[in-house]
Design an enzyme around this catalytic site. Structure first.
Site, PDB file in Angstrom:
ATOM      1  CD  GLN A 124      -7.960   7.919  -9.706  1.00 23.80           C
ATOM      2  OE1 GLN A 124      -7.429   8.648  -9.867  1.00 23.80           O
ATOM      3  NE2 GLN A 124      -8.427   6.810  -8.609  1.00 23.80           N
ATOM      4  CG  ASP A 159     -22.628  22.707 -17.062  1.00 19.96           C
ATOM      5  OD1 ASP A 159     -21.582  22.264 -17.271  1.00 19.96           O
ATOM      6  OD2 ASP A 159     -21.655  24.349 -17.689  1.00 19.96           O
ATOM      7  CG  ASP A 188     -10.798   0.104 -24.244  1.00 18.21           C
ATOM      8  OD1 ASP A 188     -11.436  -0.252 -23.612  1.00 18.21           O
ATOM      9  OD2 ASP A 188     -10.846   0.626 -25.468  1.00 18.21           O
ATOM     10  CE1 TYR A 204     -17.035  11.038 -16.056  1.00 15.97           C
ATOM     11  CE2 TYR A 204     -17.998  12.574 -15.036  1.00 15.97           C
ATOM     12  CZ  TYR A 204     -16.894  11.572 -14.759  1.00 15.97           C
ATOM     13  OH  TYR A 204     -15.872  11.937 -14.589  1.00 15.97           O
ATOM     14  CB  SER A 252     -18.236  12.136 -10.840  1.00 16.73           C
ATOM     15  OG  SER A 252     -18.435  13.666 -10.935  1.00 16.73           O
ATOM     16  CB  SER A 253     -17.860  16.663  -7.240  1.00 19.29           C
ATOM     17  OG  SER A 253     -18.385  17.085  -7.688  1.00 19.29           O
ATOM     18  NE  ARG A 278     -18.962  22.907 -11.304  1.00 26.16           N
ATOM     19  CZ  ARG A 278     -20.598  23.639 -12.524  1.00 26.16           C
ATOM     20  NH1 ARG A 278     -20.752  24.490 -11.720  1.00 26.16           N
ATOM     21  NH2 ARG A 278     -20.619  23.324 -13.333  1.00 26.16           N
ATOM     22  CB  THR A 334      -8.912  10.748 -22.386  1.00 27.07           C
ATOM     23  OG1 THR A 334      -8.479   9.834 -21.539  1.00 27.07           O
ATOM     24  CG2 THR A 334     -10.050  10.754 -23.440  1.00 27.07           C
ATOM     25  N   GLY A 335      -5.508   9.392 -22.246  1.00 29.06           N
ATOM     26  CA  GLY A 335      -4.282   9.300 -21.611  1.00 29.06           C
ATOM     27  C   GLY A 335      -3.238   9.773 -22.588  1.00 29.06           C
TER      28      GLY A 335
HETATM   29  C1  UD1 Z   1     -16.043  18.425 -13.977  1.00 31.65           C
HETATM   30  C2  UD1 Z   1     -14.974  17.145 -14.424  1.00 31.65           C
HETATM   31  C3  UD1 Z   1     -15.493  15.672 -14.184  1.00 31.65           C
HETATM   32  C4  UD1 Z   1     -15.716  15.754 -12.786  1.00 31.65           C
HETATM   33  C5  UD1 Z   1     -17.058  16.946 -12.111  1.00 31.65           C
HETATM   34  C6  UD1 Z   1     -16.918  16.827 -10.914  1.00 31.65           C
HETATM   35  C7  UD1 Z   1     -13.424  18.273 -16.438  1.00 31.65           C
HETATM   36  C8  UD1 Z   1     -13.591  17.660 -18.237  1.00 31.65           C
HETATM   37  N1  UD1 Z   1     -14.831  16.987 -15.611  1.00 31.65           N
HETATM   38  O1  UD1 Z   1     -16.980  18.643 -14.254  1.00 31.65           O
HETATM   39  O2  UD1 Z   1     -15.137  15.010 -14.528  1.00 31.65           O
HETATM   40  O3  UD1 Z   1     -16.777  14.312 -12.180  1.00 31.65           O
HETATM   41  O4  UD1 Z   1     -15.390  18.268 -11.766  1.00 31.65           O
HETATM   42  O5  UD1 Z   1     -15.466  17.186  -9.550  1.00 31.65           O
HETATM   43  O6  UD1 Z   1     -12.666  17.976 -15.888  1.00 31.65           O
HETATM   44  N2  UD1 Z   1     -17.238  26.409 -18.842  1.00 31.65           N
HETATM   45  C9  UD1 Z   1     -16.752  27.105 -19.361  1.00 31.65           C
HETATM   46  N3  UD1 Z   1     -15.725  27.535 -20.389  1.00 31.65           N
HETATM   47  C10 UD1 Z   1     -16.008  26.087 -21.152  1.00 31.65           C
HETATM   48  C11 UD1 Z   1     -16.191  25.099 -20.571  1.00 31.65           C
HETATM   49  C12 UD1 Z   1     -16.350  25.241 -19.379  1.00 31.65           C
HETATM   50  O7  UD1 Z   1     -17.497  28.310 -18.994  1.00 31.65           O
HETATM   51  O8  UD1 Z   1     -15.170  26.345 -21.607  1.00 31.65           O
HETATM   52  C13 UD1 Z   1     -18.278  25.722 -17.384  1.00 31.65           C
HETATM   53  C14 UD1 Z   1     -18.896  24.958 -17.900  1.00 31.65           C
HETATM   54  O9  UD1 Z   1     -19.866  25.084 -18.184  1.00 31.65           O
HETATM   55  C15 UD1 Z   1     -18.936  24.836 -15.833  1.00 31.65           C
HETATM   56  C16 UD1 Z   1     -17.829  25.276 -15.424  1.00 31.65           C
HETATM   57  O10 UD1 Z   1     -16.564  25.758 -16.428  1.00 31.65           O
HETATM   58  O11 UD1 Z   1     -20.034  25.339 -15.840  1.00 31.65           O
HETATM   59  C17 UD1 Z   1     -16.930  23.697 -15.140  1.00 31.65           C
HETATM   60  O12 UD1 Z   1     -17.389  22.969 -16.032  1.00 31.65           O
HETATM   61  P1  UD1 Z   1     -16.183  22.019 -16.377  1.00 31.65           P
HETATM   62  O13 UD1 Z   1     -14.190  22.228 -16.123  1.00 31.65           O
HETATM   63  O14 UD1 Z   1     -16.480  20.909 -18.300  1.00 31.65           O
HETATM   64  O15 UD1 Z   1     -16.396  20.411 -15.522  1.00 31.65           O
HETATM   65  P2  UD1 Z   1     -17.598  20.075 -14.739  1.00 31.65           P
HETATM   66  O16 UD1 Z   1     -18.772  19.714 -16.011  1.00 31.65           O
HETATM   67  O17 UD1 Z   1     -17.709  20.776 -13.870  1.00 31.65           O
END
Ligand code: UD1
Length: 322
Positions: free
Chosen positions: A75, A275, A55, A143, A119-120, A211, A36-37
């Site tokens: 990380q 979620d 890896d 996760y 992770s939170s 968030r 993913t990097g």
């Molecule tokens: C993120 C991190 C995760 C970390 C966590 C806590 C990423 C990919 N994930 O998870 O590694 O452990 O924060 O810090 O950075 N959403 C939409 N539309 C989209 C994509 C997402 O509505 O196209 C919504 C999701 O449903 C969610 C929110 O946006 O409610 C945040 O999603 P996302 O950015 O994937 O992060 P987390 O799942 O919170």
């Protein structure tokens, strides 16, 4: 002289930590498998540190990467809640076996300290805001369970082997270099790029989920402060890394629209499986233990992020010469 290892050095947060250490004149080794990097995250840096392509699931490669190292910023991981829901085994091996390999490699090599990207999402959907480190973790999707298992392992290695481990629970880190192109990309990266392209983002659910979005420079600073803090303040402990503010997706969408000049409303889709609804951190513990303060606000972070994606788009599509 302190020698640092950054796992996931080509990733979003790992590359920023690597760059910042190099700018400080530190001796750095980086480890990444480019799953993913991205190579472009290391552009301009590769001549200034030792890079190992490997890896985390390869115990021997990880052990070799740990040799001669004082401090590890761990990380490297396969992030994303939905990725782990779709394919739990792959993220399990990367996140749990990979973290175990780092701990074992570090123990064998006599590494002094590991700063672990936790992770939170470990808090889950339990009642009570803001999230404080003394709450009982309630991870839901694979996760967060994997990231939480890593935390327990970190604490165990401190208690049993005296390896100084520090867990930083990241709250939705965003900023330049976050990959916008994967279906598992973070929402900020995805929305910024879609809006700049004039494409319509989808909000999963009603958009009222919140968030504690945190600009990447704040996370980097937390890592460096935690690395430098006295062991009695940080070893074996867990800290929230956030800004201490909750922003809904609807509001974030609106600010991103203004910054990108995008004028259309979002499409709303069904909520995403696994979620959490809300996230908001208490950052007192990090403040008291190692002087952490958010350096870049949410709004300023968004501005810088959108600027960066704009430049990236121009780099990808240079204007046709007349
Ligand atoms: C993120 C991190 C995760 C970390 C966590 C806590 C990423 C990919 N994930 O998870 O590694 O452990 O924060 O810090 O950075 N959403 C939409 N539309 C989209 C994509 C997402 O509505 O196209 C919504 C999701 O449903 C969610 C929110 O946006 O409610 C945040 O999603 P996302 O950015 O994937 O992060 P987390 O799942 O919170």
């Amino acid at each position: 002289m302190t020698k640092y290892l950054v796992t996931g050095c080509a990733g979003f947060i790992g590359s920023w930590i690597t760059q910042t250490l190099i700018q400080r004149g530190e001796t750095v080794r980086g480890f990444d498998n480019f799953e993913t990097g991205r190579k472009q995250n290391l552009s301009g840096l590769l001549d200034h540190f030792e890079f190992i392509q490997g890896d985390l699931r390869n115990a021997g490669a990880v052990a070799r990467a740990c040799e001669g190292i004082d401090i590890i910023f761990h990380q490297g991981a396969l992030p994303s809640v939905p990725r782990s829901v779709k394919d739990p085994r792959t993220s399990h091996t990367a996140n749990i076996d990979g973290t175990f390999n780092v701990l074992e490699g570090a123990r064998a090599a006599g590494v002094r300290r590991i700063i672990y990207a936790a992770s939170s999402s470990a808090y889950g959907n339990q009642p009570g805001f803001p999230r404080i480190e003394t709450m009982v973790p309630m991870p839901i999707a694979p996760y967060p369970v994997q990231k939480m298992a890593g935390e327990l392992y970190m604490r165990s290695y401190w208690q049993i082997y005296g390896l100084e481990t520090v867990c930083l629970r990241y709250f939705n880190i965003f900023g330049p270099r976050q990959d916008p192109n994967s279906p598992y990309s973070g929402v900020m990266a995805k929305f910024a790029l879609l809006m700049l392209r004039g494409e319509r983002p989808t909000i999963f659910g009603d958009g009222e989920q919140g968030r504690d979005f945190t600009y990447v420079e704040n996370a980097v600073s937390a890592n460096l402060l935690a690395a430098a803090a006295p062991a009695e303040k940080v070893a074996g402990r867990v800290f929230n890394v956030a800004c201490g503010q909750r922003h809904t997706l609807n509001k974030t969408y609106q600010i991103l629209s203004e910054l990108t000049g995008y004028t259309h409303p979002p499409i709303y889709g069904p909520p995403r499986t696994g979620d959490i609804q809300d996230s908001l951190a208490d950052i007192t513990a990090a403040r008291e233990a190692f002087g952490y303060e958010p350096l870049v606000s949410f709004e300023e972070g968004l501005r810088r992020t959108v600027e960066w994606y704009k430049q990236e788009m121009h780099r990808a599509q240079p204007p046709a010469s007349s």
